[in-house]
Design an enzyme around this catalytic site. Structure first.
Site, mmCIF file in Angstrom:
data_model
loop_
_atom_site.group_PDB
_atom_site.id
_atom_site.type_symbol
_atom_site.label_atom_id
_atom_site.label_comp_id
_atom_site.label_asym_id
_atom_site.label_seq_id
_atom_site.Cartn_x
_atom_site.Cartn_y
_atom_site.Cartn_z
ATOM 1 N N GLU A 266 31.560 -48.550 -17.502
ATOM 2 C CA GLU A 266 30.593 -49.118 -16.510
ATOM 3 C C GLU A 266 30.678 -50.798 -16.814
ATOM 4 O O GLU A 266 30.404 -51.458 -15.699
ATOM 5 C CB GLU A 266 29.160 -48.826 -17.790
ATOM 6 C CG GLU A 266 28.945 -46.883 -17.284
ATOM 7 C CD GLU A 266 28.238 -46.912 -16.231
ATOM 8 O OE1 GLU A 266 27.890 -48.031 -16.081
ATOM 9 O OE2 GLU A 266 28.354 -45.588 -15.925
ATOM 10 N N ARG A 270 30.993 -52.842 -13.647
ATOM 11 C CA ARG A 270 29.242 -53.322 -13.117
ATOM 12 C C ARG A 270 29.201 -55.028 -13.719
ATOM 13 O O ARG A 270 29.197 -56.325 -12.718
ATOM 14 C CB ARG A 270 28.090 -53.008 -13.899
ATOM 15 C CG ARG A 270 27.639 -51.849 -13.791
ATOM 16 C CD ARG A 270 26.863 -51.668 -14.509
ATOM 17 N NE ARG A 270 26.215 -50.175 -14.650
ATOM 18 C CZ ARG A 270 25.265 -49.338 -14.354
ATOM 19 N NH1 ARG A 270 24.531 -50.072 -14.343
ATOM 20 N NH2 ARG A 270 24.694 -48.338 -14.072
ATOM 21 N N ASP A 398 33.178 -37.817 -9.288
ATOM 22 C CA ASP A 398 33.185 -38.905 -8.397
ATOM 23 C C ASP A 398 34.227 -39.592 -7.826
ATOM 24 O O ASP A 398 34.754 -39.512 -6.597
ATOM 25 C CB ASP A 398 31.651 -39.432 -8.377
ATOM 26 C CG ASP A 398 30.805 -39.840 -9.484
ATOM 27 O OD1 ASP A 398 32.013 -40.307 -10.026
ATOM 28 O OD2 ASP A 398 29.944 -40.106 -9.214
ATOM 29 N N GLU A 534 23.688 -44.014 -3.552
ATOM 30 C CA GLU A 534 24.579 -43.800 -2.838
ATOM 31 C C GLU A 534 24.801 -42.875 -1.214
ATOM 32 O O GLU A 534 25.557 -43.385 -0.426
ATOM 33 C CB GLU A 534 25.114 -41.899 -4.120
ATOM 34 C CG GLU A 534 26.438 -42.015 -4.586
ATOM 35 C CD GLU A 534 24.849 -42.854 -5.614
ATOM 36 O OE1 GLU A 534 23.841 -42.310 -6.022
ATOM 37 O OE2 GLU A 534 25.675 -43.350 -6.758
ATOM 38 N N THR A 623 32.724 -49.236 -7.011
ATOM 39 C CA THR A 623 32.179 -47.547 -6.513
ATOM 40 C C THR A 623 30.576 -49.036 -7.060
ATOM 41 O O THR A 623 29.920 -48.394 -7.374
ATOM 42 C CB THR A 623 32.326 -47.028 -8.137
ATOM 43 O OG1 THR A 623 31.973 -46.065 -7.253
ATOM 44 C CG2 THR A 623 32.328 -47.793 -8.978
HETATM 45 C C1 DMJ Z 1 26.834 -47.142 -10.250
HETATM 46 O O1 DMJ Z 1 26.715 -47.795 -11.417
HETATM 47 C C2 DMJ Z 1 28.245 -46.260 -9.676
HETATM 48 O O2 DMJ Z 1 27.714 -46.661 -8.206
HETATM 49 C C3 DMJ Z 1 28.651 -45.722 -10.179
HETATM 50 O O3 DMJ Z 1 29.696 -45.188 -9.407
HETATM 51 C C4 DMJ Z 1 27.513 -44.189 -10.047
HETATM 52 N N1 DMJ Z 1 26.602 -44.171 -10.605
HETATM 53 C C5 DMJ Z 1 25.815 -45.313 -10.612
HETATM 54 C C6 DMJ Z 1 25.171 -45.432 -9.315
HETATM 55 O O4 DMJ Z 1 23.870 -44.551 -8.619
#
Ligand code: DMJ
Length: 634
Positions: A266, A270, A398, A534, A623
């Site tokens: 995370e 981020r 994912d 998404e 992501t």
């Molecule tokens: C985000 O932190 C990122 O997109 C991650 O890959 C999945 N979860 C959240 C958004 O849903």
């Protein structure tokens, strides 16, 4: 023995003059000389001896006794013109033989003297810089070389930099250009962002997350997450004032020296991703410095027996460990840090970050899989994928698939292993997970429970896959990937459109039974919406790649639904509890940082008409929606 050479001439006397102080008429004179001689350094002694030798040699050489014709014809003797053969240059006269012999002797003497000088200098630890001219020459040469080398190094550095950072589109785009135009839809998105930002600023500045109903804040990592995750959003939207506020926080408020356990994945996607992106978009070294500090604090995660990282680490102590809830790390989490760590290595020039994550990739690559599909758990101690684990393109699975494609792109499509793994996984997905619902034949991706039993469950998280498939197609992968991407994105849009709020639930089950009235089944506990990105992310890719306006229209409808049901006037947006209850969706009182970093960013980009804004052949989005440059090589 002593010798000295100058301007290519070397002379040898064949002996070292000794100061015979014992036989000297004056003992005190001898003593004085002896003491003085002893006080001299090796270098000084060498110079004196050399000087004496040269004087003696001159005497032998120029004294008439030693001249063949009684004249000082030494000038006729070729003396070491570099590159010339002395014998060939002799005059044709009666003394030729003698001259030849003398020339040979001098040549021998010269060679001998040269060797002796070298030996002596070695002995005394003196380099052949006793000759001042030579010293100067050498110095010049060294300086010239250094200059050349420095230039070469600089050139190399430039090459390295280009290679390391790939194309540098960020420097060509002026994000804060006052002439940047925004259309109405973009303006609406910017307004939403600014409303969230100013409420966060007022009630939660410097804290991780904002709770817009209670106007409170909370900590997760304790690093001002909402700010750092969104520095690049302020830049991309051209919000200079907000950017300056964020930069000020990064300068004076941001510290990673926290006694706080953080989740590697995370904080990487981020915070590290946010800093890296801010660095690339602005070139501001501050962001690089912060990124490096964070990267260093995360590295202890990789000190597991298998090198598969532990999920958590204490930012201050570096104590890394498995999650509190169990022994395993999530597969997607350990395989969704590679883009960020590779980029960190590129910009710092330090390979350690990349090496750490490469090892993880290689390890997972070598693990047995089901047609390229991975279970969602992996053990950091043993490094083994948990075979009984669910296979899913949703939570915990994912972005493993997403980063296979994106690593191939990030490395300039040079690393085929990523592409091959991705292609195999897409094939496995088609074989085992892709189905159509009843009655509308919506294409969806289900799960394999315990790695075997099909479940028609799909998380909203899976909706990234439509865009990823389209992105693969844009980069030369088969056309049926694009078709599948379109179908999946259509399904994801239906997950919004079919709900009374026009907002998607967190999880849906697809109806498999023929004759059923509805395709979607939403369980009460799955009916919340966290403002996830998404679907709009996929709309963004599909619009960029197909230019089909319907994707923008879908995105606009989704935005309006967020505005209608998730907005709290003056306080921004909150996740909601029940997408099935348009009359009372009820707020969960949380603004997720990814709503700003991804959902609004992708909507803004979806509506943008500016072809130069973050082109997909120059940037790869991590992501969490942070654009990072595509390199020319691995
Ligand atoms: C985000 O932190 C990122 O997109 C991650 O890959 C999945 N979860 C959240 C958004 O849903």
């Amino acid at each position: 023995m002593s010798s000295k050479h100058r301007d290519g001439v070397s002379i040898n006397l064949g002996f070292v003059p000794e100061f015979d102080y014992k036989s000297s008429s004056s003992q005190s004179w001898t003593r004085v000389w002896t003491m003085s001689w002893r006080r001299l350094s090796s270098l000084q002694r060498t110079i004196i001896v050399l000087f004496v030798c040269i004087v003696a040699l001159c005497f032998f050489y120029f004294h008439p006794t030693f001249q063949s014709n009684g004249s000082k014809s030494a000038k006729m003797v070729p003396i070491n013109v570099p590159g010339d053969n002395p014998v060939n240059n002799l005059p044709h006269d009666s003394v030729r033989e003698m001259e030849i012999e003398k020339a040979h002797k001098l040549e021998e003497l010269k060679e001998k003297a040269q060797k002796q000088l070298e030996n002596m200098m070695k002995q005394h630890g003196v380099k052949d810089d006793v000759d001042e001219d030579k010293v100067a020459d050498e110095k010049n040469k060294v300086e010239e070389n250094n200059f050349e080398n420095t230039n070469k190094e600089k050139e190399k550095d430039v090459e390295k930099k280009v290679d390391m950072e790939g194309v540098k589109p960020e420097l060509e785009y002026d994000f804060f250009d006052a002439n940047r135009k925004h259309n109405d839809r973009q303006k609406a998105v910017i307004e939403a962002f600014k409303e969230c930002w100013s409420a966060y600023k007022k009630y939660a500045w410097g804290h991780d997350e904002f709770h817009p109903v209670s106007k409170k804040h909370s900590e997760w990592f304790g690093v001002g997450l909402t700010i750092v995750d969104n520095i690049d959003t302020t830049i991309i939207m051209g919000l200079e004032e907000e950017y300056e506020e964020a930069r000020e926080f990064a300068t004076n408020g941001l510290s990673f020296d926290k006694d706080k356990d953080v989740n590697l994945f995370e904080i990487t996607i981020r915070v590290l991703g946010g800093l890296l992106s801010a660095y690339h978009l602005t070139g501001d070294e501050l962001f690089k410095t912060r990124a490096k500090d964070l990267g260093d604090r995360l590295l202890p995660c990789f000190n597991s027996p298998s090198r598969v990282p532990y999920s958590d680490v204490n930012l201050r102590s570096g104590n890394a460990h498995a999650p509190r809830w169990g022994p395993d790390s999530s597969t997607s989490e350990v395989t969704t840090i590679q883009i960020e760590f590779r980029d960190l290595s590129r910009i710092t020039g330090d390979p350690k970050y990349k090496e750490a994550v490469d090892e993880v990739y290689t390890h997972v690559h070598d693990e047995p899989k089901k047609d390229g599909l991975v279970p969602i758990f992996i053990n950091a101690q043993s490094g083994k994928l948990r075979n009984s684990g669910t296979i899913s393109f949703g939570a915990r699975g994912d972005s493993y698939y997403e980063y296979l494609l994106k690593q191939w792109l990030q490395t300039g499509k040079t690393e085929m292993k990523y592409k091959n793994d991705y292609l195999e996984a897409v094939q496995g997905m088609k074989t085992h997970l892709v189905r159509k619902s009843e009655p509308s034949k919506l294409t969806y991706i289900g799960e394999l429970l315990s790695g075997r039993n099909f479940s028609p469950k799909m998380d909203h998280l899976v909706c990234f896959m439509g865009g990823t498939l389209a992105l693969g197609y844009k980069n030369g992968l088969p056309e049926d990937h694009l078709e599948l991407g379109k179908e999946l994105t259509h399904t994801c849009y239906q997950m919004y459109a079919k709900m009374p709020t026009h907002l998607s639930p967190e999880i849906v089950y697809f109806n498999q039974a023929e004759g059923a009235p509805d395709d979607l089944i939403v369980k009460p506990l799955d009916a919340h919406n966290l403002l996830r990105p998404e679907t709009v992310e996929s709309l963004f890719y599909l619009y960029r790649i197909t230019k089909d306006e319907k994707y923008r229209d879908w995105g606009w409808k989704i935005f309006l639904a967020f505005k209608k049901h998730a907005r709290i006037e003056g306080l921004g947006y909150s996740s909601i509890n029940n997408v099935k209850n348009a009359g009372n969706p009820s707020f969960r009182d949380k603004l997720e940082s990814f709503f700003l970093a991804e959902t609004l960013k992708y909507l803004y980009l979806l509506f943008s008409d500016d072809a130069d804004l973050l082109p997909l052949d120059q940037y790869v989005f991590n992501t969490e929606g942070h654009p990072l440059p595509i390199y020319k090589s691995a």
